[in-house]
Design an enzyme around this catalytic site. Structure first.
Site, PDB file in Angstrom:
ATOM      1  N   LYS A  34       0.831  -1.211   0.000  1.00 33.71           N
ATOM      2  CA  LYS A  34       0.000   0.000   0.000  1.00 33.71           C
ATOM      3  C   LYS A  34       0.864   1.260   0.000  1.00 33.71           C
ATOM      4  O   LYS A  34       0.612   2.187  -0.754  1.00 33.71           O
ATOM      5  CB  LYS A  34      -0.928   0.013   1.219  1.00 33.71           C
ATOM      6  N   ARG A  51      -9.437   0.979   9.140  1.00 32.75           N
ATOM      7  CA  ARG A  51      -9.135  -0.450   9.281  1.00 32.75           C
ATOM      8  C   ARG A  51     -10.341  -1.254   9.743  1.00 32.75           C
ATOM      9  O   ARG A  51     -10.323  -2.482   9.705  1.00 32.75           O
ATOM     10  CB  ARG A  51      -8.004  -0.652  10.303  1.00 32.75           C
ATOM     11  N   ARG A  64      11.284  -7.727   4.296  1.00 34.04           N
ATOM     12  CA  ARG A  64      11.370  -6.276   4.460  1.00 34.04           C
ATOM     13  C   ARG A  64      12.532  -5.874   5.369  1.00 34.04           C
ATOM     14  O   ARG A  64      12.784  -6.507   6.387  1.00 34.04           O
ATOM     15  CB  ARG A  64      10.061  -5.720   5.033  1.00 34.04           C
ATOM     16  N   ARG A  70      12.234  -4.943  11.073  1.00 39.99           N
ATOM     17  CA  ARG A  70      11.229  -4.416  11.974  1.00 39.99           C
ATOM     18  C   ARG A  70      10.822  -5.475  12.986  1.00 39.99           C
ATOM     19  O   ARG A  70      10.749  -6.663  12.676  1.00 39.99           O
ATOM     20  CB  ARG A  70       9.992  -3.962  11.177  1.00 39.99           C
ATOM     21  N   ARG A  83      -1.086 -10.747  12.226  1.00 38.88           N
ATOM     22  CA  ARG A  83      -1.606  -9.526  11.624  1.00 38.88           C
ATOM     23  C   ARG A  83      -2.537  -9.838  10.464  1.00 38.88           C
ATOM     24  O   ARG A  83      -3.557  -9.164  10.265  1.00 38.88           O
ATOM     25  CB  ARG A  83      -0.445  -8.640  11.151  1.00 38.88           C
TER      26      ARG A  83
END
Length: 271
Positions: A51, A128, A162, A206, A217
């Site tokens: 996104k 959300r 990531r 992260r 998640r």
């Protein structure tokens, strides 16, 4: 924009079932907005789908700010402010940040943008939940909701690849995804987004990019956020877009779906 951030702040201060009826009446105030304004879009999609990547590119193309609530949360975490410890515990466990906190952070960001003369926006990470979507609908008119979709096995691999540069803050991805066609699923190739040489030794992962947290998640998204897709689908504002691969393959097809021309890309192609 001023109306939007004022009402979001009011919602953050009075986010309770008792205040729900009052919030439904905010649509009249939204009519005060000027009819001539920049686009107001929302980007939906599972965590890690991209996104931020596509929303930030589009924001530059159409000339509106890209506002990612995930970035707002990370900025607050890095600030060592009063919310930082509470947010760290929530994020590291893969839980959703409360509506009160999200709307307060978003309201402050819109307020800062207003002082800079910003108009329009591309929201990434908000709403959300259906409750948040209802609040947003009550305070402003969303023109379009882009729902980015990606196979879950590819999504997981992408999330685990990531990386962030601890020095410059740049976001990269070391995953080289090459999935063969099979079981009725199309093949897909997504090359890594590698950092420059000076960032390579400074890459960090992260805290929420572990397999356990990513899967949690995704479960939370499926439970709470997928109804948001249906919310906008019923209103005729949802654009479903299945990512066919990496940025070189997906970007021009997304622009085509949005009926947008990227003149810079065309100039590069001619050159």
């Amino acid at each position: 924009m001023a109306i939007v951030h004022r009402l979001l702040r009011s919602a953050a201060a009075a986010f309770s079932p008792a205040a729900a009826a009052a919030r439904r009446g905010l649509s009249a105030l939204a009519a005060e907005q000027t009819l001539e304004r920049n686009v107001q879009w929302v980007f939906l999609g599972c965590p890690g789908v991209g996104k931020g990547t596509y929303a930030s590119r589009l924001s530059q193309l159409v000339g509106v700010p890209h506002i990612a609530t995930g970035d707002l949360v990370r900025e607050e975490l890095a600030s060592s402010g009063p919310l930082s410890q509470q947010l760290a515990e929530i994020v590291n466990q893969g839980k959703l940040v409360s509506d009160e906190i999200i709307m307060d952070l978003l309201s402050k960001r819109l307020e800062r943008g207003e002082t800079k003369g910003e108009s329009g926006f591309i929201l990434d990470g908000f709403p959300r939940t259906v409750g948040q979507a209802e609040i947003l609908e009550g305070v402003t008119e969303i023109d379009l909701v882009v729902n980015l979709k990606l196979r879950e096995d590819v999504l997981l691999e992408k999330c685990l690849g990531r990386r962030t540069c601890s020095q410059c803050g740049g976001n990269f991805n070391i995953a080289s995804i090459n999935v063969d066609e099979g079981n009725g699923k199309p093949g897909m190739y997504m090359p890594p987004l590698l950092p420059p040489a000076n960032c390579m030794s400074k890459l960090i992962i992260r805290a929420d990019d572990t397999e356990e947290v990513v899967k949690k998640r995704l479960d939370i998204y499926n439970e709470l956020s997928r109804p948001v897709e249906e919310f906008y689908r019923k209103r005729g504002k949802l654009l479903e877009f299945d990512l066919p691969g990496g940025i070189p393959e997906s970007w021009p097809k997304l622009l085509q779906a949005l009926n947008i021309e990227d003149h810079e890309d065309k100039q590069c192609a001619v050159a």
